[in-house]
Design a protein around this motif. Structure first.
Motif, PDB file in Angstrom:
ATOM      1  N   ARG A  49       0.846  -1.298   0.004  1.00 11.47           N
ATOM      2  CA  ARG A  49      -0.019   0.080   0.072  1.00 11.47           C
ATOM      3  C   ARG A  49       0.778   1.184  -0.004  1.00 11.47           C
ATOM      4  O   ARG A  49       1.998   1.368   0.370  1.00 11.47           O
ATOM      5  N   ASP A 189      -0.386 -11.297   7.946  1.00 10.91           N
ATOM      6  CA  ASP A 189      -1.504 -10.423   8.072  1.00 10.91           C
ATOM      7  C   ASP A 189      -2.360 -10.541   7.021  1.00 10.91           C
ATOM      8  O   ASP A 189      -3.429 -10.104   7.035  1.00 10.91           O
ATOM      9  N   GLN A 190      -1.741 -11.139   5.968  1.00  9.01           N
ATOM     10  CA  GLN A 190      -2.734 -10.963   4.507  1.00  9.01           C
ATOM     11  C   GLN A 190      -3.144 -12.358   4.338  1.00  9.01           C
ATOM     12  O   GLN A 190      -3.721 -12.833   3.290  1.00  9.01           O
ATOM     13  N   LYS A 233       1.213  -5.813  15.016  1.00 10.18           N
ATOM     14  CA  LYS A 233       2.374  -6.037  14.029  1.00 10.18           C
ATOM     15  C   LYS A 233       2.966  -4.429  13.855  1.00 10.18           C
ATOM     16  O   LYS A 233       2.549  -3.443  13.901  1.00 10.18           O
TER      17      LYS A 233
HETATM   18 MG    MG Z   1      -1.325  -3.385   5.863  1.00  9.79          MG
END
Ligand code: MG
Ligand code: ATP
Length: 366
Positions: A49, A189-190, A233
């Motif tokens: 991102r 996290d993904q 995180k």
């Molecule tokens: Mg992120």
């Protein structure tokens, strides 16, 4: 892929580069061989991102995997800046283009190589968005509502629960599958999002007879870098949680100095909180042996955190220096960066258009 045919392909390439002009027929054969090679290569997609400069979590959890696959001849790699994913949380429109370039600079600085990888900006390939709409027909609303990533954002920003946030995993499925990527170098996290992409694959394949591969995470050692704050995180959007790839030694020292610690000894080595974050960074930057020494010290004589932090800052900085040098080289030549993006977009668009056309046809859209 057949390694011996790869080697032949490379030899052909060598001849081109050395100016030995193969005959027309040989060239034809070479191009055909290269095409077959490319068709058999596994594809890779990853993105970051445009929400700020990259940090150690992005580097260790995503970029290191991206580099490993870029340098493996069995893979064809597509790396984008996910600017469309950046606008599902509050952002400054005037800053977005600049933030996007920051991520590109970090990619190039870290060693993502435009000769080997297709580097592009997500929003420039509008086919992603169209494909995501088609994909949205096979995923239920309830499924996206229950994703932990969505629930977390609802908790963190109750005033900004927009449709794009709910749509994040569907667009991400399109980002990956439009290149028919098998491998996705991303942090843990993904994983819930990746699971949606896998579901989309199964549903689109069984419903419409398509041939999407089920994408899998390409996992690195640093697949889950904890925050410097000791909770959650490391994240670009959480102030105080990260060390940037562009930080100098003084900044790294200051940031590490703020990591919350304890008295330095006890019966059990902490597995959460600031101490766990420090030990995890020691493991990644100084090695497992060093981490074990600290763990032993914790159970016996005790850890002197000031020394640990000083040493750790130096080792992290040492790894970042070559990246920072490379970055300043690219910063001085933004025209070159723009050229890389134009070429990357052209290449990505070609692949994306082919996949989108296949899906439209299979779904009966003329
Ligand atoms: Mg992120
Ligand atoms: P933001 O807070 O804006 O979402 P971020 O730090 O989470 O930023 P992303 O752009 O969302 O970064 O993620 C880019 C890549 O970096 C993804 O592959 C993601 O899994 C990975 N990544 C992000 N944070 C970490 C982390 N702490 N440890 C390992 N990988 C991470």
């Amino acid at each position: 892929m057949n390694k011996s045919s790869m080697a032949q392909g490379d030899e052909g390439e060598e001849r081109w580069h050395h100016g030995i002009n193969p005959s027309f027929q040989e060239a034809d054969f070479f191009i055909f061989g290269k095409l077959i090679n490319n068709m058999q290569k596994k594809r890779v997609l990853s993105g970051i991102r445009a929400t700020g400069r990259l940090h150690l979590g992005n580097y260790l959890g995503a970029v290191k995997g991206m580099l490993a696959l870029q340098n493996d001849p069995d893979y064809e790699t597509y790396y984008m800046v996910a600017d469309l994913h950046s606008i599902n949380t509050p952002y400054e429109p005037k800053e977005l283009a600049k933030q996007t370039r920051e991520v590109i600079l970090d990619y190039l600085a870290a060693g993502i190589d435009p000769q080997k990888s297709t580097i592009f900006i997500q929003s420039q390939i509008s086919e992603h968005v169209e494909l995501s709409y088609l994909f949205s027909t096979v995923i239920s609303v309830a499924r996206t509502f229950h994703l932990p990533t969505y629930k977390e954002k609802v908790k963190l920003q109750p005033e900004n629960v927009n449709m794009a946030l709910l749509y994040y995993p569907i667009l991400m499925a399109a980002d990956i599958l439009i290149y028919k990527a098998n491998a996705v170098p991303v942090g843990d996290d993904q994983l819930p999002h990746l699971e949606i992409a896998r579901e989309v694959t199964r549903k689109m394949n069984s419903k419409y007879g398509l041939d999407f591969p089920e994408p899998e995470q390409f996992k690195t050692k640093g697949h889950k870098i904890p925050s410097l704050l000791g909770e959650g995180k490391m994240s670009k959007s959480v102030e105080g949680s990260y060390i940037n790839l562009t930080d100098d030694l003084k900044t790294i020292k200051e940031k590490l100095a703020k990591v919350p610690t304890d008295e330095g000894k006890g019966d059990k080595v902490p597995t959460r909180g600031g101490v766990a974050t420090l030990l995890s960074l020691v493991d990644l930057f100084e090695g497992e042996k060093r981490k074990e020494e600290y763990e032993k010290a914790y159970l016996n004589s005790g850890i002197h955190y000031k020394d640990l932090k000083e040493k750790l800052a130096e080792v992290i900085h040492e790894e970042l220096v070559p990246i920072q040098k490379k970055r300043s080289f690219f910063e001085k030549d933004m025209n070159k960066v723009d050229r890389i993006l134009v070429e990357g977009a052209e290449k990505a668009r070609k692949t994306a258009k082919t996949t989108l056309a296949e899906v439209r046809k299979a779904m009966g859209i003329a």
